[in-house]
Design a protein around this motif. Sequence first.
Motif, PDB file in Angstrom:
ATOM      1  N   TYR A  83      49.339 -25.815 -30.138  1.00  9.34           N
ATOM      2  CA  TYR A  83      49.753 -25.991 -28.681  1.00  9.34           C
ATOM      3  C   TYR A  83      48.387 -25.467 -28.156  1.00  9.34           C
ATOM      4  CZ  TYR A  83      54.553 -25.432 -29.989  1.00  9.34           C
ATOM      5  OH  TYR A  83      55.795 -25.576 -30.547  1.00  9.34           O
ATOM      6  N   TRP A 108      60.557 -18.083 -35.557  1.00 10.50           N
ATOM      7  CA  TRP A 108      59.024 -18.433 -35.123  1.00 10.50           C
ATOM      8  C   TRP A 108      58.227 -17.533 -35.271  1.00 10.50           C
ATOM      9  CZ3 TRP A 108      59.183 -22.107 -30.217  1.00 10.50           C
ATOM     10  CH2 TRP A 108      59.639 -23.122 -30.463  1.00 10.50           C
ATOM     11  N   PHE A 121      53.729 -17.340 -34.317  1.00 11.47           N
ATOM     12  CA  PHE A 121      52.592 -17.686 -33.655  1.00 11.47           C
ATOM     13  C   PHE A 121      51.503 -17.123 -34.395  1.00 11.47           C
ATOM     14  CE2 PHE A 121      54.204 -20.415 -30.214  1.00 11.47           C
ATOM     15  CZ  PHE A 121      55.241 -19.668 -29.796  1.00 11.47           C
ATOM     16  N   ASN A 181      64.458 -22.492 -26.649  1.00 10.62           N
ATOM     17  CA  ASN A 181      63.859 -21.072 -26.988  1.00 10.62           C
ATOM     18  C   ASN A 181      63.398 -20.368 -25.803  1.00 10.62           C
ATOM     19  OD1 ASN A 181      63.798 -21.076 -29.722  1.00 10.62           O
ATOM     20  ND2 ASN A 181      61.576 -21.461 -29.939  1.00 10.62           N
ATOM     21  N   VAL A 184      60.278 -17.704 -25.040  1.00  9.86           N
ATOM     22  CA  VAL A 184      58.951 -17.340 -25.499  1.00  9.86           C
ATOM     23  C   VAL A 184      58.371 -16.356 -24.508  1.00  9.86           C
ATOM     24  CG1 VAL A 184      56.468 -17.765 -26.426  1.00  9.86           C
ATOM     25  CG2 VAL A 184      58.700 -19.300 -27.308  1.00  9.86           C
ATOM     26  N   TRP A 190      57.470 -15.340 -30.157  1.00  7.37           N
ATOM     27  CA  TRP A 190      58.900 -15.853 -29.932  1.00  7.37           C
ATOM     28  C   TRP A 190      60.112 -14.890 -29.630  1.00  7.37           C
ATOM     29  CZ3 TRP A 190      62.907 -15.010 -33.572  1.00  7.37           C
ATOM     30  CH2 TRP A 190      64.208 -15.777 -33.443  1.00  7.37           C
ATOM     31  N   ASP A 243      69.423 -16.455 -32.592  1.00 10.33           N
ATOM     32  CA  ASP A 243      68.721 -15.754 -33.191  1.00 10.33           C
ATOM     33  C   ASP A 243      67.736 -15.147 -32.327  1.00 10.33           C
ATOM     34  OD1 ASP A 243      66.641 -15.926 -36.197  1.00 10.33           O
ATOM     35  OD2 ASP A 243      67.841 -14.353 -35.577  1.00 10.33           O
ATOM     36  N   TYR A 244      67.211 -13.495 -32.663  1.00  7.56           N
ATOM     37  CA  TYR A 244      66.175 -12.996 -31.951  1.00  7.56           C
ATOM     38  C   TYR A 244      65.167 -12.416 -32.632  1.00  7.56           C
ATOM     39  CZ  TYR A 244      70.675 -13.176 -29.044  1.00  7.56           C
ATOM     40  OH  TYR A 244      71.621 -13.546 -28.287  1.00  7.56           O
ATOM     41  N   TYR A 299      58.484 -17.635 -21.134  1.00 11.24           N
ATOM     42  CA  TYR A 299      58.808 -19.007 -20.946  1.00 11.24           C
ATOM     43  C   TYR A 299      60.163 -19.481 -21.493  1.00 11.24           C
ATOM     44  CZ  TYR A 299      53.727 -19.124 -19.876  1.00 11.24           C
ATOM     45  OH  TYR A 299      52.293 -18.862 -19.405  1.00 11.24           O
ATOM     46  N   LEU A 333      63.235 -27.712 -27.514  1.00  9.61           N
ATOM     47  CA  LEU A 333      62.857 -28.014 -28.739  1.00  9.61           C
ATOM     48  C   LEU A 333      62.807 -29.556 -29.034  1.00  9.61           C
ATOM     49  CD1 LEU A 333      63.176 -24.872 -29.125  1.00  9.61           C
ATOM     50  CD2 LEU A 333      63.756 -25.191 -31.518  1.00  9.61           C
ATOM     51  N   ALA A 349      58.434 -26.914 -30.059  1.00 10.63           N
ATOM     52  CA  ALA A 349      58.772 -26.959 -28.618  1.00 10.63           C
ATOM     53  C   ALA A 349      57.822 -28.087 -28.022  1.00 10.63           C
ATOM     54  CB  ALA A 349      58.162 -25.379 -28.154  1.00 10.63           C
ATOM     55  N   TRP A 360      57.688 -27.111 -22.137  1.00  8.83           N
ATOM     56  CA  TRP A 360      57.916 -25.649 -21.622  1.00  8.83           C
ATOM     57  C   TRP A 360      58.107 -25.480 -20.111  1.00  8.83           C
ATOM     58  CZ3 TRP A 360      56.044 -21.454 -25.117  1.00  8.83           C
ATOM     59  CH2 TRP A 360      55.827 -21.933 -26.404  1.00  8.83           C
TER      60      TRP A 360
END
Lengths: 107, 121
Positions: free
Chosen positions: A36, A96, A98, B35, B37, B47, B59-60, B95, B99, B108, B111
Amino acid sequence: DIQMTQSPSTLSASVGDRVTITCRARQSISSSLAWYQQKPGKAPKLLIYKASSLESGVPSRFSGSGSGTEFTLTISSLQPDDFATYYCQQYNSYSWTFGQGTKVEIK
Amino acid sequence: EVQLVESGGNLIQPGGSLRLSCAASGFTSDYYAMNWVRQAPGKGLEWVSVISGNGSYTDYADSVKGRFTISRDSSKNTLYLQMSSLRAEDTAVYYCAKLGGATVLSRADFWGQGTLVTVSS
């Protein structure tokens, strides 16, 4: 969680330079990697997915390669619009993660 | 044209609650996973949470597990993030992101512009 490590953290380059950013995963993530671009005050923008697939609308000077644990993002000829921060991100696992980001600055 | 518009960010005291919304348009919003983020001031991307296209899987991140709840309302094309027991370290721009498929194991590809949450007394 799978740790992602980018290098370098900061990169100084000139317009026209070839630029390479590296991203390493602590364990294999196959090709489940995205890159990104983010500019100050703006949302991230997808450049590359599946390690090497160029997102629609993204200039062809951007390319990605790698699989497993080592990946690269290459900008073949840096343009003024490319000065930004770049993040890699793995989506191989349900959490995820980053990379810490690479800021590309004007030399 | 795909659009994601976040709202609900505010200044909130530690221990308080807040609900963020993300209004989606330009795509079949109940098909794609979504998602949240976040990005703390001057920091990188983190995330927070994911929900599958049909809402059956969520999920977290460990940092928010038990305090945040993600949900979606297909009839309103809106994604939510209910945040409670907020801490100073939750201060960030949040944000929402669409996906690339119904599965949560995807990139992703779009956004929103983000909404700022500030947790401070």
